[in-house]
Design a protein around this motif. Sequence first.
Motif, PDB file in Angstrom:
ATOM      1  N   GLY A  70      -7.544 -11.540   7.688  1.00 34.38           N
ATOM      2  CA  GLY A  70      -8.279 -11.439   6.714  1.00 34.38           C
ATOM      3  C   GLY A  70      -9.257  -9.983   7.039  1.00 34.38           C
ATOM      4  N   ASP A  71      -9.057  -9.143   8.185  1.00 37.41           N
ATOM      5  CA  ASP A  71      -9.704  -8.027   8.218  1.00 37.41           C
ATOM      6  C   ASP A  71      -9.072  -6.997   7.570  1.00 37.41           C
ATOM      7  N   VAL A  72      -9.858  -5.952   7.128  1.00 43.65           N
ATOM      8  CA  VAL A  72      -9.393  -4.933   6.465  1.00 43.65           C
ATOM      9  C   VAL A  72      -9.296  -3.644   7.313  1.00 43.65           C
ATOM     10  N   LEU A  73      -8.194  -3.129   7.565  1.00 46.35           N
ATOM     11  CA  LEU A  73      -7.905  -1.996   8.527  1.00 46.35           C
ATOM     12  C   LEU A  73      -7.909  -0.761   7.644  1.00 46.35           C
TER      13      LEU A  73
ATOM     14  N   VAL B  89      -5.686   4.868   4.344  1.00 47.14           N
ATOM     15  CA  VAL B  89      -5.022   3.791   3.566  1.00 47.14           C
ATOM     16  C   VAL B  89      -5.638   2.594   4.026  1.00 47.14           C
ATOM     17  N   THR B  90      -5.918   1.371   3.241  1.00 46.22           N
ATOM     18  CA  THR B  90      -6.364   0.407   3.862  1.00 46.22           C
ATOM     19  C   THR B  90      -5.179  -0.726   3.605  1.00 46.22           C
TER      20      THR B  90
ATOM     21  N   ILE C 281      -6.929   4.003  13.582  1.00 38.32           N
ATOM     22  CA  ILE C 281      -7.112   2.490  12.790  1.00 38.32           C
ATOM     23  C   ILE C 281      -8.421   2.170  13.193  1.00 38.32           C
ATOM     24  N   ASN C 282      -9.027   2.334  12.012  1.00 40.63           N
ATOM     25  CA  ASN C 282     -10.601   1.894  11.985  1.00 40.63           C
ATOM     26  C   ASN C 282     -11.390   2.772  12.914  1.00 40.63           C
ATOM     27  N   ARG C 283     -10.969   4.335  12.500  1.00 39.85           N
ATOM     28  CA  ARG C 283     -11.568   5.255  13.148  1.00 39.85           C
ATOM     29  C   ARG C 283     -11.424   5.559  14.984  1.00 39.85           C
ATOM     30  N   LYS C 284     -10.475   4.523  15.282  1.00 34.92           N
ATOM     31  CA  LYS C 284     -10.111   4.592  16.725  1.00 34.92           C
ATOM     32  C   LYS C 284      -8.648   5.336  16.710  1.00 34.92           C
TER      33      LYS C 284
ATOM     34  N   THR D 127       0.930  -1.283  -0.072  1.00 34.77           N
ATOM     35  CA  THR D 127       0.020   0.080  -0.071  1.00 34.77           C
ATOM     36  C   THR D 127       0.827   1.229   0.174  1.00 34.77           C
ATOM     37  N   ALA D 128       0.166   2.321   0.204  1.00 36.13           N
ATOM     38  CA  ALA D 128       1.144   3.634   0.188  1.00 36.13           C
ATOM     39  C   ALA D 128       1.701   4.081   1.288  1.00 36.13           C
ATOM     40  N   VAL D 129       1.678   3.115   2.565  1.00 31.59           N
ATOM     41  CA  VAL D 129       2.365   3.426   3.832  1.00 31.59           C
ATOM     42  C   VAL D 129       3.985   3.615   3.527  1.00 31.59           C
ATOM     43  N   ARG D 130       4.417   4.637   3.824  1.00 33.11           N
ATOM     44  CA  ARG D 130       5.975   4.654   3.793  1.00 33.11           C
ATOM     45  C   ARG D 130       6.622   5.267   5.164  1.00 33.11           C
TER      46      ARG D 130
END
Length: 123
Positions: free
Chosen positions: A100-103, A118-119, A79-82, A68-71
């Motif tokens: 399998g969870d999408v964060l 970013v997911t 993370i998930n609105r927390k 993903t785009a994490v650098r």
Amino acid sequence: RPARDDGDGRETLEGPKGSRPAEPAPELPLGLAVRELDRAFAGRLAIPDSVSGVIVSRVDPTGTAFSTAVRRGFVIMEINRKPVRSIDDYHRLLAAARPGDVLALYCFDPTRAQRALVTVTME
């Protein structure tokens, strides 16, 4: 370093006398190593005071976040609105996720001075 046969047909590298064998690298959730974001460090990267979270210090090229785009240098704010205000928050939120969870990671990119969503999928 000289190689040594352990008797099972495999060779291992010998370290200096008295040294312990190398320990495996710690597992990095999502392939990300993070550290606390202190104000001095934030100032060097021109991260605004309104941004809080943990900063990505290393991205493992075999981890899920690498695709993903994490650098390195990103600040993970949620993370998930927390909210993620500390390394403990970060680890607690990842521990609650299942494979399998999408964060959804809400991040600040200091190179662009922008926030991004970013997911990543938990392994």
